[in-house]
Design a protein around this motif. Structure first.
Motif, PDB file in Angstrom:
ATOM      1  N   SER A 103      -4.682   6.860  -1.525  1.00 28.58           N
ATOM      2  CA  SER A 103      -3.793   5.722  -1.374  1.00 28.58           C
ATOM      3  C   SER A 103      -4.020   4.785  -2.554  1.00 28.58           C
ATOM      4  O   SER A 103      -4.975   4.958  -3.325  1.00 28.58           O
ATOM      5  N   THR A 150      -3.109   0.394  -3.685  1.00 32.06           N
ATOM      6  CA  THR A 150      -2.534  -0.887  -3.263  1.00 32.06           C
ATOM      7  C   THR A 150      -2.162  -1.706  -4.477  1.00 32.06           C
ATOM      8  O   THR A 150      -3.010  -1.983  -5.333  1.00 32.06           O
ATOM      9  N   THR A 169       0.831  -1.204   0.000  1.00 30.24           N
ATOM     10  CA  THR A 169       0.000   0.000   0.000  1.00 30.24           C
ATOM     11  C   THR A 169       0.864   1.252   0.000  1.00 30.24           C
ATOM     12  O   THR A 169       1.880   1.316   0.678  1.00 30.24           O
TER      13      THR A 169
END
Lengths: 116, 112
Positions: free
Chosen positions: B70, B72, B21
């Motif tokens: 974010s 991942t 991540t």
């Protein structure tokens, strides 16, 4: 055929010398880059040329001078080499420059410079 | 200034799924998120890129939540050859030109 090639692969030289690193790409790309990777593996952009025009010029000592004779070549000349210049220098190219950072960059194998 | 934060290192075993991540709280509206892979003594290599939601290719998947703060990277069933440094990148506008900023990367070690 190697897409992005650099010469030399290794370069060991004395402080104060002047040296050049050459880069060639056979991908037909318009944009080329120089990056420096230090011992901690941080990769920092130094310069970028788009169609032979300098578009990115990071805060690097003016001892470093890039030259792009044509779209397929981007050379890096370094004057008065210092110990801190020891690093791996990567050349890269991309099809074009895109403001969104969307372009895929293709990297060369790197030139390992050691200044003694 | 868009910056990325990712774990310094991760360990996994062959056959496992690995998720790395990356945080990019200040990502700009137009920025894409790109991941590169670097093996020792080689230049970085493009893995995957996305803008929002999910992107999948033959190598990996990239999950991006709605707020895009974010992302991942998911590597399914890793093998020893996936041992490398993985970089998460977003752009950084400077002087009218966007340049990719490589962070410290995540060193992934895959064990037998």
């Amino acid at each position: 055929d190697t897409a992005v090639s650099q010469t030399p692969k290794y370069l060991v030289t004395q402080m104060g010398n002047d040296k050049s690193i050459k880069c060639e790409q056979n991908l037909g790309h318009d944009t080329m880059y120089w990056y420096k990777q230090d011992s901690k593996k941080f990769l920092k952009i130094m310069f970028s040329y788009n169609n032979k025009e300098l578009i990115i010029n990071e805060t690097v000592p003016n001892r470093f001078s890039p030259k792009s004779p044509d779209k397929a070549h981007l050379n890096l000349h370094i004057n008065s080499l210092e110990l801190g210049d020891s690093a791996v220098y990567f050349c890269a190219s991309s099809q074009e420059y895109l403001p969104s950072g969307q372009e895929t960059q293709y990297f060369g194998p790197g030139t390992r410079l050691l200044v003694l | 200034l868009a910056k990325t934060t990712q774990p310094i290192s991760m360990d996994s075993y062959e056959g496992q799924e690995v998720n790395i991540t990356c945080s990019h709280n200040n990502i700009a509206t137009n920025d894409y998120i790109t991941w590169y892979q670097q093996f020792p003594s080689q230049g970085p290599r493009f893995i995957i890129q996305g803008y929002k939601t999910k992107v999948t290719n033959e190598v990996a998947s990239l999950f991006i939540p709605a707020d895009r703060k974010s992302s991942t990277l998911s590597l399914p069933r890793v093998s020893l050859s996936d041992t490398a440094v993985y970089y998460c990148l977003v752009g950084d506008m400077d002087g009218g030109y966007n340049k990719l900023i490589f962070g410290a990367g995540t060193r992934l070690a895959v064990h037998p």
